[in-house]
Design an enzyme around this catalytic site. Structure first.
Site, PDB file in Angstrom:
ATOM      1  NE  ARG A  51     -66.355 -10.141  -0.385  1.00 57.82           N
ATOM      2  CZ  ARG A  51     -66.260  -9.568   0.792  1.00 57.82           C
ATOM      3  NH1 ARG A  51     -67.184  -8.735   1.189  1.00 57.82           N
ATOM      4  NH2 ARG A  51     -65.238  -9.830   1.595  1.00 57.82           N
ATOM      5  CE  LYS A 148     -63.043 -25.494  14.941  1.00 59.02           C
ATOM      6  NZ  LYS A 148     -62.373 -25.872  16.126  1.00 59.02           N
ATOM      7  CG  ASP A 177     -64.696 -32.556  14.140  1.00 60.75           C
ATOM      8  OD1 ASP A 177     -63.453 -32.521  14.041  1.00 60.75           O
ATOM      9  OD2 ASP A 177     -65.283 -32.496  15.220  1.00 60.75           O
ATOM     10  CG  HIS A 178     -59.580 -30.681  11.272  1.00 57.63           C
ATOM     11  ND1 HIS A 178     -60.082 -29.601  11.922  1.00 57.63           N
ATOM     12  CD2 HIS A 178     -58.436 -30.997  11.901  1.00 57.63           C
ATOM     13  CE1 HIS A 178     -59.269 -29.265  12.902  1.00 57.63           C
ATOM     14  NE2 HIS A 178     -58.265 -30.093  12.918  1.00 57.63           N
ATOM     15  CE  LYS A 182     -56.249 -34.256  13.980  1.00 60.16           C
ATOM     16  NZ  LYS A 182     -55.016 -33.717  13.424  1.00 60.16           N
ATOM     17  CD  GLU A 216     -54.530 -26.464  20.062  1.00 61.11           C
ATOM     18  OE1 GLU A 216     -54.197 -25.703  19.153  1.00 61.11           O
ATOM     19  OE2 GLU A 216     -55.669 -26.494  20.543  1.00 61.11           O
ATOM     20  CG  ASP A 235     -61.598 -23.494  19.153  1.00 65.17           C
ATOM     21  OD1 ASP A 235     -62.140 -23.205  18.075  1.00 65.17           O
ATOM     22  OD2 ASP A 235     -60.370 -23.694  19.273  1.00 65.17           O
ATOM     23  CG  HIS A 240     -61.973 -30.812  17.211  1.00 62.63           C
ATOM     24  ND1 HIS A 240     -62.527 -30.958  15.969  1.00 62.63           N
ATOM     25  CD2 HIS A 240     -61.399 -29.585  17.216  1.00 62.63           C
ATOM     26  CE1 HIS A 240     -62.299 -29.863  15.255  1.00 62.63           C
ATOM     27  NE2 HIS A 240     -61.623 -29.023  16.000  1.00 62.63           N
ATOM     28  CE  LYS A 331     -56.316 -22.718  21.339  1.00 61.54           C
ATOM     29  NZ  LYS A 331     -56.120 -23.338  20.031  1.00 61.54           N
TER      30      LYS A 331
HETATM   31  P1  NAP Z   1     -60.998 -15.863   5.832  1.00 63.98           P
HETATM   32  O1  NAP Z   1     -59.519 -15.983   5.720  1.00 63.98           O
HETATM   33  O2  NAP Z   1     -61.584 -14.655   6.463  1.00 63.98           O
HETATM   34  O3  NAP Z   1     -61.602 -16.026   4.355  1.00 63.98           O
HETATM   35  C1  NAP Z   1     -62.923 -15.743   4.061  1.00 63.98           C
HETATM   36  C2  NAP Z   1     -63.153 -15.937   2.570  1.00 63.98           C
HETATM   37  O4  NAP Z   1     -64.513 -15.627   2.290  1.00 63.98           O
HETATM   38  C3  NAP Z   1     -62.292 -15.078   1.684  1.00 63.98           C
HETATM   39  O5  NAP Z   1     -61.867 -15.834   0.574  1.00 63.98           O
HETATM   40  C4  NAP Z   1     -63.252 -13.983   1.231  1.00 63.98           C
HETATM   41  O6  NAP Z   1     -62.797 -13.563  -0.014  1.00 63.98           O
HETATM   42  C5  NAP Z   1     -64.552 -14.762   1.148  1.00 63.98           C
HETATM   43  N1  NAP Z   1     -65.748 -13.929   1.273  1.00 63.98           N
HETATM   44  C6  NAP Z   1     -66.066 -13.085   2.271  1.00 63.98           C
HETATM   45  N2  NAP Z   1     -67.253 -12.492   2.032  1.00 63.98           N
HETATM   46  C7  NAP Z   1     -67.681 -12.965   0.844  1.00 63.98           C
HETATM   47  C8  NAP Z   1     -68.820 -12.725   0.052  1.00 63.98           C
HETATM   48  N3  NAP Z   1     -69.775 -11.843   0.409  1.00 63.98           N
HETATM   49  N4  NAP Z   1     -68.944 -13.382  -1.113  1.00 63.98           N
HETATM   50  C9  NAP Z   1     -67.991 -14.258  -1.528  1.00 63.98           C
HETATM   51  N5  NAP Z   1     -66.879 -14.526  -0.803  1.00 63.98           N
HETATM   52  C10 NAP Z   1     -66.726 -13.886   0.349  1.00 63.98           C
HETATM   53  O7  NAP Z   1     -61.613 -17.110   6.598  1.00 63.98           O
HETATM   54  P2  NAP Z   1     -60.979 -18.575   6.790  1.00 63.98           P
HETATM   55  O8  NAP Z   1     -60.054 -18.547   7.947  1.00 63.98           O
HETATM   56  O9  NAP Z   1     -60.471 -19.065   5.495  1.00 63.98           O
HETATM   57  O10 NAP Z   1     -62.246 -19.411   7.258  1.00 63.98           O
HETATM   58  C11 NAP Z   1     -63.268 -19.812   6.366  1.00 63.98           C
HETATM   59  C12 NAP Z   1     -64.264 -20.682   7.139  1.00 63.98           C
HETATM   60  O11 NAP Z   1     -63.597 -21.834   7.636  1.00 63.98           O
HETATM   61  C13 NAP Z   1     -64.866 -19.988   8.356  1.00 63.98           C
HETATM   62  O12 NAP Z   1     -66.172 -20.465   8.540  1.00 63.98           O
HETATM   63  C14 NAP Z   1     -63.978 -20.488   9.507  1.00 63.98           C
HETATM   64  O13 NAP Z   1     -64.652 -20.469  10.722  1.00 63.98           O
HETATM   65  C15 NAP Z   1     -63.717 -21.899   9.043  1.00 63.98           C
HETATM   66  N6  NAP Z   1     -62.486 -22.484   9.584  1.00 63.98           N
HETATM   67  C16 NAP Z   1     -61.277 -21.913   9.320  1.00 63.98           C
HETATM   68  C17 NAP Z   1     -60.122 -22.505   9.809  1.00 63.98           C
HETATM   69  C18 NAP Z   1     -58.759 -21.936   9.506  1.00 63.98           C
HETATM   70  O14 NAP Z   1     -57.780 -22.556   9.893  1.00 63.98           O
HETATM   71  N7  NAP Z   1     -58.652 -20.818   8.844  1.00 63.98           N
HETATM   72  C19 NAP Z   1     -60.198 -23.678  10.584  1.00 63.98           C
HETATM   73  C20 NAP Z   1     -61.458 -24.234  10.826  1.00 63.98           C
HETATM   74  C21 NAP Z   1     -62.581 -23.631  10.319  1.00 63.98           C
HETATM   75  P3  NAP Z   1     -63.073 -12.105  -0.618  1.00 63.98           P
HETATM   76  O15 NAP Z   1     -62.757 -11.119   0.453  1.00 63.98           O
HETATM   77  O16 NAP Z   1     -62.162 -12.087  -1.804  1.00 63.98           O
HETATM   78  O17 NAP Z   1     -64.500 -12.107  -1.001  1.00 63.98           O
END
Ligand code: NAP
Length: 487
Positions: A51, A148, A177-178, A182, A216, A235, A240, A331
């Protein structure tokens, strides 16, 4: 060594959530790395979607900044970076509204692979899937990639699966599932199914037990509030560790084909016996040396969420009856290490004098750090003094054995390239996810019913005493959790 990188077919990859943490830390640096090694074809295009009010140039700047922050060495490849950024576009899209969808449709090309990576909250999966379909952006050949958590329990996983399947066939859905990306995890399949050596021994006649540890050293600082809603079981174990267990325990598939492999994994999950509470030790790290406790990090002084769990799991089938699998993850433990340890039974009759500290044969598959395989053997202790025995390891660290080919490739990059190739082998199928929740749910509900608090443990330890007892009771012991600086 000659590079074995084969470019994938041209593609349009749309990353929803391109401004988010996962995209900036893993997905975009991973894609750039694939570009630098020559795997990205000429006709590749990456479209960031979120967005935020960005244009292509400010999105490219965000990628540059992310590389500097999360992959500084890679960021130095400045000439390659400019070429890579020329492939990158940005489209302002609101998943919940109408903005951006027709622009996105216009950007898509007909003659290339279309993939949509939903790096957004799972609550948006259904909405985005619907919009992609309604606007004619997704075709019957398109692929959709999701992250996930796949639900919080069986019921929510079923809803997520139904949301995805409302617009995509299972053959189009790539659940990441990353751990499956690996190198060593895939090597486990090569080790088991490309060698004749192991299969005759890979059963309860020869294997005493298996230990799967993912430890971890960090706590949940910074993401305590999020983690507190899941805990170690949701988690880590349900996904995993379950994947590691499946790959270790599954029957040889008839061919290396996504459904043949995943069929065998589902059979393992379905053969798991319910885990009784006495075979589980839950823990929560306490405060130490000026560092906060789990509850401090979670922002809830009364939290009963586990930051550690160890359990004994039994697989009720012919291969594994009588050979327990011990799972352990947590952890703030002694070190960051992940391994699968296959501990073999002792010889049926020992002709040599008993050996002090004898541990016996073990095959250790190290996922991190120092990816590799170790085989512990008993040999004669060299020199005079009679027939004394010693245990030594045949050690294969991939980085030493394979040189630069072993350079760890981040799991995400491999998996994204598999999406483009259309290979689902390393992705979880919907029924697999649901089977894993059907196994995990009663364990979690048992904790919720008894309201038994987790056992406290010291940061930097191997978890609570009760986890050690879980093994001692069976006359076994956990392997030491190695510290990174000791490996
Ligand atoms: P995040 O940092 O909160 O990012 C969310 C993203 O979604 C942002 O780019 C946001 O951008 C976008 N977004 C939110 N609402 C939106 C909408 N209505 N329309 C379009 N875009 C929208 O989350 P994240 O940590 O990257 O995680 C993303 C997914 O990966 C989640 O399902 C999380 O559970 C999973 N995950 C993350 C990690 C990790 O290490 N971060 C690891 C495993 C899994 P805008 O605000 O610009 O719209």
């Amino acid at each position: 060594m000659v590079s074995r990188v084969i470019p994938v077919d041209p593609f349009d990859l749309v990353i929803f959530g391109a401004t988010g943490d996962l995209a900036r830390r893993k997905i975009l640096p991973g894609l750039f790395h694939r570009f630098t090694v020559g795997q990205m074809p000429e006709g590749a295009r990456i479209v960031g979607a979120a967005r935020s009010e960005l244009d292509a140039d400010s999105f490219r700047k965000m990628i540059r900044d992310s590389l500097l922050e999360f992959a500084p060495k890679l960021a130095q490849e400045s000439a390659a970076l400019e070429q890579f950024l020329a492939m990158v576009h940005y489209m302002r899209v609101d998943a919940a509204g109408d903005a951006g969808w027709s622009g996105l449709k216009d950007l898509m090309r007909d003659d290339v692979v279309r993939a949509f990576y939903l790096s957004v909250s799972p609550s948006l999966f259904g909405t985005i899937g619907g919009k992609l379909h309604d606007h004619g952006i997704a075709t019957a050949e398109s692929r959709i990639v999701v992250e996930k958590p796949f639900g919080h329990d069986l019921e929510t996983a079923q809803v997520l699966n139904a949301d995805l399947r409302a617009n995509f066939d299972e053959s189009q859905i790539y659940r990441i599932d990353h751990y499956l990306g690996k190198e060593t995890v895939q090597n486990l399949m090569a080790l088991r199914f490309a060698n004749a050596l192991w299969e005759p021994l890979w059963n309860s006649t020869h294997i005493d037990h298996v230990q799967i540890t993912v430890s971890e050293s960090l706590g949940v600082e910074g993401r305590g509030e999020y983690y507190d809603k899941s805990g170690a079981m949701r988690d880590m174990v349900q996904n995993h560790l379950m994947q590691l267990l499946c790959l270790t325990a599954m029957e040889p598939p008839s061919r290396f084909d996504p459904n043949a492999v995943r069929d065998e994994k589902v059979k393992v999950i379905e053969a798991l016996e319910p885990v009784v509470q006495k075979d589980i030790a839950r823990g929560q790290y306490r405060a130490a040396q000026g560092e906060g406790s789990y509850c401090d990090h979670a922002g809830d002084p009364d939290s009963r969420t586990e930051s550690f769990v160890a359990m004994k799991v039994k697989i009720a089938n012919w291969r594994w009856a009588g050979t327990p699998f011990y799972l352990r993850t947590g952890k703030k433990l002694r070190g960051r290490s992940s391994e699968i340890a296959v501990i073999f039974r002792d010889p049926p009759h020992m002709i040599f004098p008993a050996m002090e500290g004898h541990k016996g044969n073990a095959l250790i598959i190290r996922l991190q750090p120092d990816e590799g395989i170790t085989l512990r053997n008993t040999i004669k202790d060299p020199g005079p003094g009679g027939m004394r025995l010693a245990e030594v390891s045949l050690d294969m660290t991939f980085a030493d054995a394979l040189g630069e080919q072993a350079t760890p490739q981040d799991a995400y990059e491999r998996l994204i390239m598999d999406v483009i190739r259309g290979d689902q082998t390393l992705f979880m199928r919907g029924d697999e996810v649901e089977a894993a929740w059907a196994w995990a749910d009663p364990i979690i509900h048992g904790w919720e019913e008894t309201r038994q608090p987790p056992y406290p443990y010291d940061p930097g330890s191997s978890g609570p005493e009760e986890a050690l007892m879980l093994m001692h009771r069976d006359g076994r012991r956990w392997r030491e959790i190695t510290r990174k600086d000791e490996t």
